[in-house]
Design an enzyme around this catalytic site. Structure first.
Site, PDB file in Angstrom:
ATOM      1  N   HIS A 119      42.087   4.783 118.928  1.00  0.00           N
ATOM      2  CA  HIS A 119      41.734   4.334 117.568  1.00  0.00           C
ATOM      3  C   HIS A 119      42.560   5.048 116.501  1.00  0.00           C
ATOM      4  CE1 HIS A 119      37.568   2.949 119.240  1.00  0.00           C
ATOM      5  NE2 HIS A 119      38.553   2.155 119.579  1.00  0.00           N
ATOM      6  N   CYS A 158      58.105   0.042  99.933  1.00  0.00           N
ATOM      7  CA  CYS A 158      57.715  -1.207  99.237  1.00  0.00           C
ATOM      8  C   CYS A 158      56.745  -0.959  98.086  1.00  0.00           C
ATOM      9  CB  CYS A 158      57.085  -2.182 100.245  1.00  0.00           C
ATOM     10  SG  CYS A 158      55.380  -1.749 100.670  1.00  0.00           S
ATOM     11  N   THR A 222      24.018  13.005 125.725  1.00  0.00           N
ATOM     12  CA  THR A 222      22.656  13.510 125.488  1.00  0.00           C
ATOM     13  C   THR A 222      21.623  12.411 125.764  1.00  0.00           C
ATOM     14  OG1 THR A 222      23.177  12.996 123.173  1.00  0.00           O
ATOM     15  CG2 THR A 222      23.190  15.326 123.804  1.00  0.00           C
TER      16      THR A 222
HETATM   17  N1  APR Z   1      27.103  15.885 123.857  1.00  0.00           N
HETATM   18  C1  APR Z   1      27.234  14.698 124.517  1.00  0.00           C
HETATM   19  N2  APR Z   1      27.015  13.484 123.940  1.00  0.00           N
HETATM   20  C2  APR Z   1      26.615  13.490 122.640  1.00  0.00           C
HETATM   21  C3  APR Z   1      26.452  14.678 121.886  1.00  0.00           C
HETATM   22  C4  APR Z   1      26.711  15.908 122.550  1.00  0.00           C
HETATM   23  N3  APR Z   1      26.565  17.090 121.924  1.00  0.00           N
HETATM   24  N4  APR Z   1      26.041  14.340 120.621  1.00  0.00           N
HETATM   25  C5  APR Z   1      25.972  12.995 120.593  1.00  0.00           C
HETATM   26  N5  APR Z   1      26.306  12.481 121.795  1.00  0.00           N
HETATM   27  C6  APR Z   1      26.417  11.075 122.191  1.00  0.00           C
HETATM   28  C7  APR Z   1      25.417  10.136 121.544  1.00  0.00           C
HETATM   29  O1  APR Z   1      24.245  10.022 122.351  1.00  0.00           O
HETATM   30  C8  APR Z   1      26.207   8.818 121.538  1.00  0.00           C
HETATM   31  O2  APR Z   1      26.014   8.106 122.759  1.00  0.00           O
HETATM   32  O3  APR Z   1      27.683  10.663 121.724  1.00  0.00           O
HETATM   33  C9  APR Z   1      27.663   9.262 121.462  1.00  0.00           C
HETATM   34  C10 APR Z   1      28.292   9.010 120.107  1.00  0.00           C
HETATM   35  O4  APR Z   1      28.331   7.604 119.955  1.00  0.00           O
HETATM   36  P1  APR Z   1      29.013   6.974 118.647  1.00  0.00           P
HETATM   37  O5  APR Z   1      28.538   7.716 117.445  1.00  0.00           O
HETATM   38  O6  APR Z   1      28.789   5.495 118.740  1.00  0.00           O
HETATM   39  O7  APR Z   1      30.563   7.318 118.794  1.00  0.00           O
HETATM   40  P2  APR Z   1      31.633   6.562 119.693  1.00  0.00           P
HETATM   41  O8  APR Z   1      31.025   6.072 120.965  1.00  0.00           O
HETATM   42  O9  APR Z   1      32.797   7.481 119.807  1.00  0.00           O
HETATM   43  O10 APR Z   1      32.021   5.315 118.751  1.00  0.00           O
HETATM   44  C11 APR Z   1      33.060   4.495 119.197  1.00  0.00           C
HETATM   45  O11 APR Z   1      32.971   3.319 117.086  1.00  0.00           O
HETATM   46  O12 APR Z   1      32.808   3.341 114.759  1.00  0.00           O
HETATM   47  C12 APR Z   1      33.690   3.216 115.845  1.00  0.00           C
HETATM   48  O13 APR Z   1      35.972   3.743 115.780  1.00  0.00           O
HETATM   49  C13 APR Z   1      34.704   4.321 115.830  1.00  0.00           C
HETATM   50  O14 APR Z   1      35.740   5.441 117.710  1.00  0.00           O
HETATM   51  C14 APR Z   1      34.496   5.039 117.156  1.00  0.00           C
HETATM   52  C15 APR Z   1      33.817   3.975 118.002  1.00  0.00           C
END
Ligand code: APR
Length: 254
Positions: A119, A158, A222
């Site tokens: 991304h 540009c 988590t």
């Molecule tokens: N350890 C492990 N997992 C964790 C922790 C932790 N300390 N804290 C949070 N999580 C988990 C949450 O349970 C969740 O499943 O991390 C995940 C975060 O999910 P999102 O916030 O949806 O992030 P992500 O999956 O990276 O999002 C994907 O969405 O908005 C777009 O481009 C953006 O790259 C991003 C994409």
């Protein structure tokens, strides 16, 4: 046998390991995730609203200021024990490749090489109009407050506004990054999916592709995000605790 021991065994006998990471791996470095309870600016806006070309077109100062603020936040963050444990697996003779959805550089600062950013990242701005890469030299090194409205610099070619070099909703992933990710995932022994909700495609397809290629998939989250496949292990816990546990078990010859 507990999943953590099965996971350590799978990693100990693996040669090629791929880590597929999301915002959860950086959460303990102080960088907010996207779908956990939002705070600050993000309480008023959902990232999904701000991470679009439409939002930038309508309010370039808000979006540019938001990304500069996120860049400052990422620069002030430190890699945590999860980033470091992943990199330390290299010292056990493993080939460890990182494919991340994150736009921070914590994997690189933990020592990981050739990180695939699906991304984009916070340090490669480009022109919104002609897409010419701009580099950070053109960007004033200001320290924005959260919610600050900051006029984006202009493209040297540009005159268009610069935008963050990240992938917004509705945009395609960088072709090279996706190609590298697919090749790594299809050829790995184990894929560790760390800290991702698995709701944004096509990135979220990668664990499934690994399973279809016969790899073992280890989820570290988590929450229980497992798909229920027989080659899948679900380790529920914080990445900064689980990954060092896996490394220690591998190092002790699980
Ligand atoms: N350890 C492990 N997992 C964790 C922790 C932790 N300390 N804290 C949070 N999580 C988990 C949450 O349970 C969740 O499943 O991390 C995940 C975060 O999910 P999102 O916030 O949806 O992030 P992500 O999956 O990276 O999002 C994907 O969405 O908005 C777009 O481009 C953006 O790259 C991003 C994409």
């Amino acid at each position: 046998m507990p999943d953590i021991e099965l996971a350590a065994q799978a990693l100990a006998s693996a040669h090629k390991i791929v880590c597929f990471s999301g915002a959860g791996i950086s959460a303990e470095s102080g960088i907010p995730t996207y779908r956990d309870k939002m705070t600050g600016l993000w309480e008023r806006y959902s990232p999904q609203e701000l991470e679009t070309a439409k939002a930038f077109r309508e309010n370039p100062k808000l979006i540019w200021g938001w990304y500069l603020w996120r860049r400052k936040q990422a620069a002030q963050a430190q890699p945590n024990a999860a980033h470091l444990a992943l990199h330390n697996m290299v010292s056990l003779g493993k080939k460890v490749s990182v494919i991340t959805q994150n736009i921070d550089d914590l994997h690189e600062r933990a020592g990981s090489q050739d990180v695939v950013h699906l991304h984009g990242n916070l340090n490669t701005p480009k022109c919104f109009a002609c897409h010419r890469p701009a580099g950070m030299a053109q960007v004033e090194d200001i320290v924005p407050e959260e919610g600050a409205l900051i006029d984006p610099p202009r493209c040297g070619r540009c005159g268009g506004r610069l935008r963050p070099g990240v992938v917004w909703y509705g945009e395609n992933l960088p072709k090279d990054a996706w190609k590298s990710a697919m090749s790594l995932v299809k050829d790995c022994d184990v894929l560790i999916s760390v800290g991702t909700s698995g709701v944004v495609f096509p990135a979220a397809k990668l664990p499934d592709i690994a399973l279809s290629a016969g790899s073992t998939v280890i989820h570290v989250n988590t929450l229980d995000v497992g798909l229920g496949n027989s080659n899948e292990l679900m380790l529920i816990g914080r990445a900064s605790e689980v990954l060092p546990q896996l490394f220690a078990a591998m190092a002790s010859g699980a």
